[in-house]
Design a protein around this motif. Structure first.
Motif, PDB file in Angstrom:
ATOM      1  N   TYR A 183       0.831  -1.192   0.061  1.00  0.00           N
ATOM      2  CA  TYR A 183      -0.058  -0.104  -0.249  1.00  0.00           C
ATOM      3  C   TYR A 183       1.118   1.284  -0.115  1.00  0.00           C
ATOM      4  O   TYR A 183       0.802   2.005  -0.981  1.00  0.00           O
ATOM      5  N   PRO A 184       1.775   1.587   0.798  1.00  0.00           N
ATOM      6  CA  PRO A 184       2.502   2.698   1.011  1.00  0.00           C
ATOM      7  C   PRO A 184       3.468   2.911  -0.074  1.00  0.00           C
ATOM      8  O   PRO A 184       3.651   3.934  -0.704  1.00  0.00           O
ATOM      9  N   TRP A 185       4.114   1.778  -0.858  1.00  0.00           N
ATOM     10  CA  TRP A 185       4.704   1.637  -1.984  1.00  0.00           C
ATOM     11  C   TRP A 185       4.127   2.425  -3.103  1.00  0.00           C
ATOM     12  O   TRP A 185       4.499   3.120  -3.926  1.00  0.00           O
ATOM     13  N   LEU A 186       2.722   1.893  -3.225  1.00  0.00           N
ATOM     14  CA  LEU A 186       2.011   2.236  -4.489  1.00  0.00           C
ATOM     15  C   LEU A 186       1.358   3.577  -4.167  1.00  0.00           C
ATOM     16  O   LEU A 186       1.305   4.230  -5.221  1.00  0.00           O
ATOM     17  N   ALA A 187       1.203   3.938  -3.167  1.00  0.00           N
ATOM     18  CA  ALA A 187       0.555   5.114  -2.816  1.00  0.00           C
ATOM     19  C   ALA A 187       1.610   6.117  -3.078  1.00  0.00           C
ATOM     20  O   ALA A 187       1.174   7.299  -3.684  1.00  0.00           O
ATOM     21  N   ALA A 188       2.868   6.016  -2.803  1.00  0.00           N
ATOM     22  CA  ALA A 188       4.215   7.205  -3.140  1.00  0.00           C
ATOM     23  C   ALA A 188       4.198   7.259  -4.631  1.00  0.00           C
ATOM     24  O   ALA A 188       4.656   8.083  -4.802  1.00  0.00           O
ATOM     25  N   ARG A 189       3.753   6.270  -5.502  1.00  0.00           N
ATOM     26  CA  ARG A 189       3.893   6.264  -6.910  1.00  0.00           C
ATOM     27  C   ARG A 189       2.624   6.754  -7.503  1.00  0.00           C
ATOM     28  O   ARG A 189       2.278   6.613  -8.782  1.00  0.00           O
ATOM     29  N   ASP A 190       1.397   7.059  -6.785  1.00  0.00           N
ATOM     30  CA  ASP A 190       0.243   7.568  -7.346  1.00  0.00           C
ATOM     31  C   ASP A 190      -0.368   6.329  -8.205  1.00  0.00           C
ATOM     32  O   ASP A 190      -1.004   6.528  -9.122  1.00  0.00           O
ATOM     33  N   ALA A 191      -0.184   5.157  -7.594  1.00  0.00           N
ATOM     34  CA  ALA A 191      -0.771   4.024  -8.490  1.00  0.00           C
ATOM     35  C   ALA A 191      -1.855   3.362  -7.766  1.00  0.00           C
ATOM     36  O   ALA A 191      -2.456   2.317  -8.336  1.00  0.00           O
ATOM     37  N   LEU A 192      -2.321   3.578  -6.476  1.00  0.00           N
ATOM     38  CA  LEU A 192      -3.466   3.059  -6.026  1.00  0.00           C
ATOM     39  C   LEU A 192      -4.670   3.447  -6.548  1.00  0.00           C
ATOM     40  O   LEU A 192      -4.915   4.387  -7.103  1.00  0.00           O
ATOM     41  N   VAL A 193      -6.077   2.532  -6.516  1.00  0.00           N
ATOM     42  CA  VAL A 193      -7.056   2.603  -6.864  1.00  0.00           C
ATOM     43  C   VAL A 193      -7.849   2.821  -5.665  1.00  0.00           C
ATOM     44  O   VAL A 193      -7.988   1.896  -4.747  1.00  0.00           O
ATOM     45  N   ILE A 194      -8.483   3.970  -5.205  1.00  0.00           N
ATOM     46  CA  ILE A 194      -9.260   3.974  -4.085  1.00  0.00           C
ATOM     47  C   ILE A 194     -10.767   4.704  -4.674  1.00  0.00           C
ATOM     48  O   ILE A 194     -10.583   5.671  -5.253  1.00  0.00           O
ATOM     49  N   THR A 195     -11.715   3.805  -4.321  1.00  0.00           N
ATOM     50  CA  THR A 195     -12.974   4.322  -4.435  1.00  0.00           C
ATOM     51  C   THR A 195     -13.982   4.466  -3.506  1.00  0.00           C
ATOM     52  O   THR A 195     -15.269   4.876  -3.771  1.00  0.00           O
ATOM     53  N   GLY A 196     -13.767   3.768  -2.236  1.00  0.00           N
ATOM     54  CA  GLY A 196     -14.706   3.535  -1.391  1.00  0.00           C
ATOM     55  C   GLY A 196     -15.502   2.338  -1.769  1.00  0.00           C
ATOM     56  O   GLY A 196     -15.507   1.809  -2.872  1.00  0.00           O
ATOM     57  N   PRO A 197     -16.507   1.989  -0.677  1.00  0.00           N
ATOM     58  CA  PRO A 197     -17.466   0.762  -0.877  1.00  0.00           C
ATOM     59  C   PRO A 197     -18.240   0.826  -2.177  1.00  0.00           C
ATOM     60  O   PRO A 197     -18.705   2.108  -2.454  1.00  0.00           O
ATOM     61  N   THR A 198     -18.253   0.007  -2.827  1.00  0.00           N
ATOM     62  CA  THR A 198     -19.226   0.103  -4.037  1.00  0.00           C
ATOM     63  C   THR A 198     -20.499  -0.733  -4.024  1.00  0.00           C
ATOM     64  O   THR A 198     -21.280  -0.527  -5.207  1.00  0.00           O
TER      65      THR A 198
END
Length: 365
Positions: free
Chosen positions: A337-352
């Motif tokens: 998580y933190p590694w991907l977050a630092a590279r703006d690679a995360l997908v964050i949508t909230g509950p679907t």
């Protein structure tokens, strides 16, 4: 295809299997009669209950769902929020409340059960001799082992008083209708939520069940929305991430240009003190390593429920430029998580409002 376009395709797939949409369609398609009690359990329980509660606002409704998954919850419903993937005290409260709701149904009643993934942790009444601490220890061990959902649910059923048809064994009414969102391979009701919405073999009531949303439906919606040719559409994400990622990367690097859609639920082995992340993030990061330096290939991996492990992220989007060698430490420590977050690679949508396993969408030029 840029990141936003890939995410848009993923969202098209998720929208097609939304809990509210799926249940609303099922109520009409199957001409389901008015129930006397509604019980909904799982990550998508609130969304699934909404159309039923709107149609029959005077019918008592119990909703058991994950913390912060209550958008659109009917105002008159009894709601219990609990923990996932490791149960907590609220999970035991929810299990007992479900038992009571079923037991309170009279002889001529019709019970509507709405089930989605996550129910195994969200509601539980442990078998005799097993307390919450023991249940949590067993769950953590299963999660760390890399066991697939089938093996986990066999274990859970044997250690529960409400899984595997045992909950509905306490129903003394006339009819049960179960509507389920499938988050398991093969869409078997006996496996969804460890069979919490399934009926026992020996019963005195009429029982009908319908699978109202699945990974196949989500993948079909992604394919329909794609502006480029579909080269792959398969439910094959069933292996350990360390085995799966090299295989998928090799296939994609040698594949034709176009869109490649995969579905399923991979597994991960966790170290003793794992960091922050989930199976989709682990798969995405491992894929980033395997395609490092590859031009014209971008991959999204995300859970359709909007959550990946105990995080607020659904997964990640990676390409041939994402990987750097320090990513290996993040993989080794299950700290993607933190590694991907630092590279703006995360997908964050909230509950679907749904849960039909995971989607991998790759675009190759």
């Amino acid at each position: 295809m840029n990141k936003d376009a890939l995410l848009g395709l993923w969202q098209a797939g998720v929208a097609a299997v939304g809990g509210s949409t799926a249940v609303e369609t099922a109520l009409k398609t199957h001409a389901i009669a008015r129930p006397d009690r509604i019980v909904a359990v799982g990550k998508a329980a609130a969304a699934m209950a909404a159309p039923a509660a709107a149609r029959w606002p005077d019918v008592p409704c119990l909703i058991v769902t994950k913390y912060d998954h209550i958008d659109g919850v009917p105002t008159h419903a009894e709601v219990i929020e609990a923990a996932h993937p490791v149960p907590d005290d609220a999970s035991l409260k929810a299990g007992r409340a479900m038992q009571k709701a079923i037991a309170d149904c009279g002889p001529e009643t019709h019970l509507l059960v709405l089930v989605s993934g996550g129910a195994s942790a969200l509601a539980e009444v442990p078998a005799e001799g097993l307390d919450l601490a023991g249940l949590r220890d067993e769950t953590n061990a299963l999660l760390a082992s890399g066991a697939d959902i089938g093996a986990m649910n066999v274990h859970r059923t044997g250690r529960s008083q409400i899984k595997g048809g045992k909950l509905l064994a306490g129903f003394g009414g006339a009819q049960v209708t179960t509507l389920a969102l499938s988050d398991v391979e093969g869409d078997a009701l006996a496996t969804i939520g460890s069979g919490i919405g399934d009926a026992p073999d020996e019963r005195s009531f009429d029982f009908t069940a319908h699978i109202v949303a699945s990974n196949a439906i989500a993948r079909a919606a992604v394919a329909k929305a794609s502006p480029v040719p579909i080269r792959t559409n398969a439910e094959t994400l069933y292996d350990n991430v360390t085995t799966l990622a090299p295989r998928i990367a090799e296939q994609l690097k040698g594949a034709q240009p176009g869109l490649h859609i995969l579905g399923g639920e991979p597994v991960v082995h966790l170290p003793e003190n794992p960091g922050k992340g989930g199976r989709n993030m682990a798969l995405a990061l491992t894929l980033a390593r395997e395609i490092a330096g590859t031009q014209g290939l971008r991959i999204l991996v995300a859970g359709t429920d909007g959550t990946d492990g105990p995080t607020d992220g659904a997964g990640a989007i990676v390409d041939g430029s994402t990987w750097t060698p320090d990513g290996q430490t993040a993989l080794d420590t299950a700290n993607a998580y933190p590694w991907l977050a630092a590279r703006d690679a995360l997908v964050i949508t909230g509950p679907t409002g749904t849960n039909v396993m995971d989607l991998l969408i790759a675009h190759k030029t």
